[in-house]
Design an enzyme around this catalytic site. Structure first.
Site, PDB file in Angstrom:
ATOM      1  N   GLY A  54       5.469  -5.318  -7.966  1.00  0.00           N
ATOM      2  CA  GLY A  54       4.836  -6.484  -8.579  1.00  0.00           C
ATOM      3  C   GLY A  54       3.392  -6.186  -8.942  1.00  0.00           C
ATOM      4  N   GLY A  72       3.357  -1.105  -4.963  1.00  0.00           N
ATOM      5  CA  GLY A  72       4.243  -2.278  -4.924  1.00  0.00           C
ATOM      6  C   GLY A  72       4.605  -2.623  -6.358  1.00  0.00           C
ATOM      7  CG  MET A  89      -2.073   0.896   1.144  1.00  0.00           C
ATOM      8  SD  MET A  89      -3.075   0.715  -0.358  1.00  0.00           S
ATOM      9  CE  MET A  89      -4.281  -0.489   0.115  1.00  0.00           C
ATOM     10  CG  ASP A 105       3.064  10.377  -8.743  1.00  0.00           C
ATOM     11  OD1 ASP A 105       4.273  10.112  -8.622  1.00  0.00           O
ATOM     12  OD2 ASP A 105       2.176   9.873  -8.020  1.00  0.00           O
ATOM     13  N   GLY A 143      -0.335   8.866  -8.576  1.00  0.00           N
ATOM     14  CA  GLY A 143      -0.369   7.486  -8.081  1.00  0.00           C
ATOM     15  C   GLY A 143       0.327   6.536  -9.025  1.00  0.00           C
ATOM     16  CG  ASP A 151       6.397  -0.589 -11.192  1.00  0.00           C
ATOM     17  OD1 ASP A 151       7.459  -1.235 -11.217  1.00  0.00           O
ATOM     18  OD2 ASP A 151       6.003   0.028 -10.187  1.00  0.00           O
ATOM     19  CD  GLU A 208      19.856   6.778 -20.453  1.00  0.00           C
ATOM     20  OE1 GLU A 208      19.710   7.795 -21.163  1.00  0.00           O
ATOM     21  OE2 GLU A 208      20.871   6.061 -20.489  1.00  0.00           O
ATOM     22  CG  ASN A 263      10.219   4.825 -24.485  1.00  0.00           C
ATOM     23  OD1 ASN A 263      10.632   4.616 -23.342  1.00  0.00           O
ATOM     24  ND2 ASN A 263      11.036   4.895 -25.531  1.00  0.00           N
TER      25      ASN A 263
HETATM   26  P1  ATP Z   1       9.983   4.464 -11.052  1.00  0.00           P
HETATM   27  O1  ATP Z   1      10.891   3.839 -10.047  1.00  0.00           O
HETATM   28  O2  ATP Z   1       9.636   5.901 -10.765  1.00  0.00           O
HETATM   29  O3  ATP Z   1       8.804   3.636 -11.390  1.00  0.00           O
HETATM   30  P2  ATP Z   1      12.225   4.040 -12.782  1.00  0.00           P
HETATM   31  O4  ATP Z   1      13.266   4.870 -12.121  1.00  0.00           O
HETATM   32  O5  ATP Z   1      12.292   2.575 -12.634  1.00  0.00           O
HETATM   33  O6  ATP Z   1      10.778   4.562 -12.447  1.00  0.00           O
HETATM   34  P3  ATP Z   1      12.562   5.603 -15.181  1.00  0.00           P
HETATM   35  O7  ATP Z   1      13.818   5.357 -15.916  1.00  0.00           O
HETATM   36  O8  ATP Z   1      12.449   6.853 -14.374  1.00  0.00           O
HETATM   37  O9  ATP Z   1      12.256   4.282 -14.343  1.00  0.00           O
HETATM   38  O10 ATP Z   1      11.325   5.590 -16.183  1.00  0.00           O
HETATM   39  C1  ATP Z   1      10.930   4.443 -16.885  1.00  0.00           C
HETATM   40  C2  ATP Z   1      10.354   4.828 -18.232  1.00  0.00           C
HETATM   41  O11 ATP Z   1       9.211   5.651 -18.007  1.00  0.00           O
HETATM   42  C3  ATP Z   1      11.284   5.652 -19.103  1.00  0.00           C
HETATM   43  O12 ATP Z   1      12.148   4.831 -19.858  1.00  0.00           O
HETATM   44  C4  ATP Z   1      10.267   6.387 -19.962  1.00  0.00           C
HETATM   45  O13 ATP Z   1       9.760   5.538 -20.962  1.00  0.00           O
HETATM   46  C5  ATP Z   1       9.120   6.666 -19.001  1.00  0.00           C
HETATM   47  N1  ATP Z   1       9.219   7.971 -18.321  1.00  0.00           N
HETATM   48  C6  ATP Z   1       9.606   8.207 -17.028  1.00  0.00           C
HETATM   49  N2  ATP Z   1       9.537   9.510 -16.725  1.00  0.00           N
HETATM   50  C7  ATP Z   1       9.079  10.131 -17.833  1.00  0.00           C
HETATM   51  C8  ATP Z   1       8.753  11.489 -18.168  1.00  0.00           C
HETATM   52  N3  ATP Z   1       8.923  12.496 -17.292  1.00  0.00           N
HETATM   53  N4  ATP Z   1       8.310  11.756 -19.426  1.00  0.00           N
HETATM   54  C9  ATP Z   1       8.140  10.777 -20.330  1.00  0.00           C
HETATM   55  N5  ATP Z   1       8.403   9.471 -20.090  1.00  0.00           N
HETATM   56  C10 ATP Z   1       8.858   9.141 -18.859  1.00  0.00           C
HETATM   57  O1  RIB Z   2       7.731   1.339  -8.605  1.00  0.00           O
HETATM   58  C1  RIB Z   2       6.863   2.114  -7.829  1.00  0.00           C
HETATM   59  C2  RIB Z   2       6.552   1.414  -6.557  1.00  0.00           C
HETATM   60  O2  RIB Z   2       7.727   1.319  -5.798  1.00  0.00           O
HETATM   61  C3  RIB Z   2       5.561   2.147  -5.683  1.00  0.00           C
HETATM   62  O3  RIB Z   2       4.221   1.816  -5.979  1.00  0.00           O
HETATM   63  C4  RIB Z   2       5.964   1.753  -4.290  1.00  0.00           C
HETATM   64  O4  RIB Z   2       5.171   0.719  -3.785  1.00  0.00           O
HETATM   65  C5  RIB Z   2       7.432   1.336  -4.422  1.00  0.00           C
HETATM   66  O5  RIB Z   2       7.672   0.093  -3.949  1.00  0.00           O
END
Ligand code: ATP
Ligand code: RIB
Length: 292
Positions: free
Chosen positions: A41, A39, A12, A236, A277, A242, A211, A266
């Site tokens: 998963g 989460g 949660m 957000d 969220g 995920d 990235e 992408n």
């Molecule tokens: P998180 O942990 O926040 O879920 P992450 O750090 O694992 O994300 P990121 O590399 O930040 O992964 O983002 C994953 C993908 O999401 C990027 O490769 C891109 O496709 C998309 N993305 C993330 N942020 C943006 C943004 N501001 N604008 C457009 N696409 C985005």
């Molecule tokens: O990847 C995003 C998730 O990471 C959030 O929903 C939170 O649960 C954290 O584990």
């Protein structure tokens, strides 16, 4: 319809928004507080279901009201919960999220996610055998990731490892996973001994470094390429990774090219960041296809 098995955490998310991130010892006044399902998963399972896959979740929730709400959320999205266990004596996993200054910071308390032991994966082997692809992350015990890599290899089912949050991974898992999708921080930890360039070259079309707004980088066998993401107004970014992973897995399982799958991922992930969220902005199949 592709069949996807997700092995991972259900938590949660307790989300505070604030104009300022507090430093150590500091107190600030926030603006809002919301409780939403998350989460890694569960997020990937819900994202895959919204994108039209048949999704089986393997995981654990606690015997508290969060656990019940998370199971209901799976059902609301059509995720099959035959392999989700409620561990009565444990608390559900929680993620304590601060959204401030255009980014998030997260503390995860794993709770019942620590009970996702290899035995659950073993029990689900018949469904894993039928899956087009398996998705796994790292908010569950390391030995479960290790065991899943062995099972997928043995059954010949592709495994997408999203190595988040960052922790070291064994050579066995790196070799047995079909696709590995770290973000930049996770990649730095995974490939500490070599440059990012060398790591991508060593694993062509296997390691994909996300990235954020820039998109995703990989080595296509001939050269390093970056597939840019789409420009959106980010509200957000929690759960962007995920959505990316779920969409990438589905596109690959449907037989799209690597490049086509990355564009699809992408697009889905960029749409997901436009709402609040982790799961709030996850797009439907139609939304992705209409905007690609
Ligand atoms: P998180 O942990 O926040 O879920 P992450 O750090 O694992 O994300 P990121 O590399 O930040 O992964 O983002 C994953 C993908 O999401 C990027 O490769 C891109 O496709 C998309 N993305 C993330 N942020 C943006 C943004 N501001 N604008 C457009 N696409 C985005
Ligand atoms: O990847 C995003 C998730 O990471 C959030 O929903 C939170 O649960 C954290 O584990």
């Amino acid at each position: 319809m592709v069949k996807v098995v997700v092995i991972g955490s259900s938590s949660m998310d307790l989300v505070v928004t604030s104009s300022k991130r507090p430093g150590a010892g500091e107190t600030v006044i926030g603006e809002s507080f919301k409780t939403v399902p998350g989460g890694k998963g569960a997020n990937q399972a819900v994202a895959a279901a919204r994108l039209g896959a048949e999704v089986y979740m393997i995981g654990c929730v606690g015997g508290d009201h969060y656990g019940k709400a998370m199971i209901k959320n799976f059902h609301d999205h059509g995720v099959i919960t035959k392999y989700v266990e409620t561990i009565a004596e444990m608390e559900s996993g929680t993620a304590h999220i601060i959204l401030a200054e255009g980014d998030n910071s997260i503390v995860v308390v794993k709770g019942a996610n620590d009970a996702v032991i290899p035995a659950y994966v073993q029990r689900a082997k018949p469904i894993i055998q039928q899956a087009d692809i398996v998705l796994i992350q790292q908010e569950i015990p390391e030995e479960t990731v290790e065991y899943t890599a062995d099972v997928c290899k043995e059954l010949g089912v592709p495994l997408l490892l999203n190595p988040a949050p960052a922790r070291p991974i064994s050579e066995n898992v790196i070799e047995k996973a079909t696709f590995i999708t770290p973000n930049e921080h996770e990649a730095a930890l995974l490939f500490m001994e070599v440059s990012q360039e060398a790591a991508l070259k060593k694993y062509p079309e296997k390691v994909f470094i996300t990235e954020g707004a820039q998109g995703v980088r990989y080595f296509n066998g001939e050269q390093e390429v970056i597939i840019p993401s789409y420009q959106v107004e980010a509200v957000d970014t929690t759960g962007a990774g995920d959505t990316f992973n779920a969409a990438f897995a589905i596109a690959l399982a449907e037989g799209k090219t690597i490049e086509g799958s990355l564009r699809f991922a992408n697009r889905a992930a960029s749409l997901s960041v436009t709402k609040f969220g982790a799961q709030g902005g996850m797009p439907s199949r139609k939304e992705v296809e209409e905007t690609l």
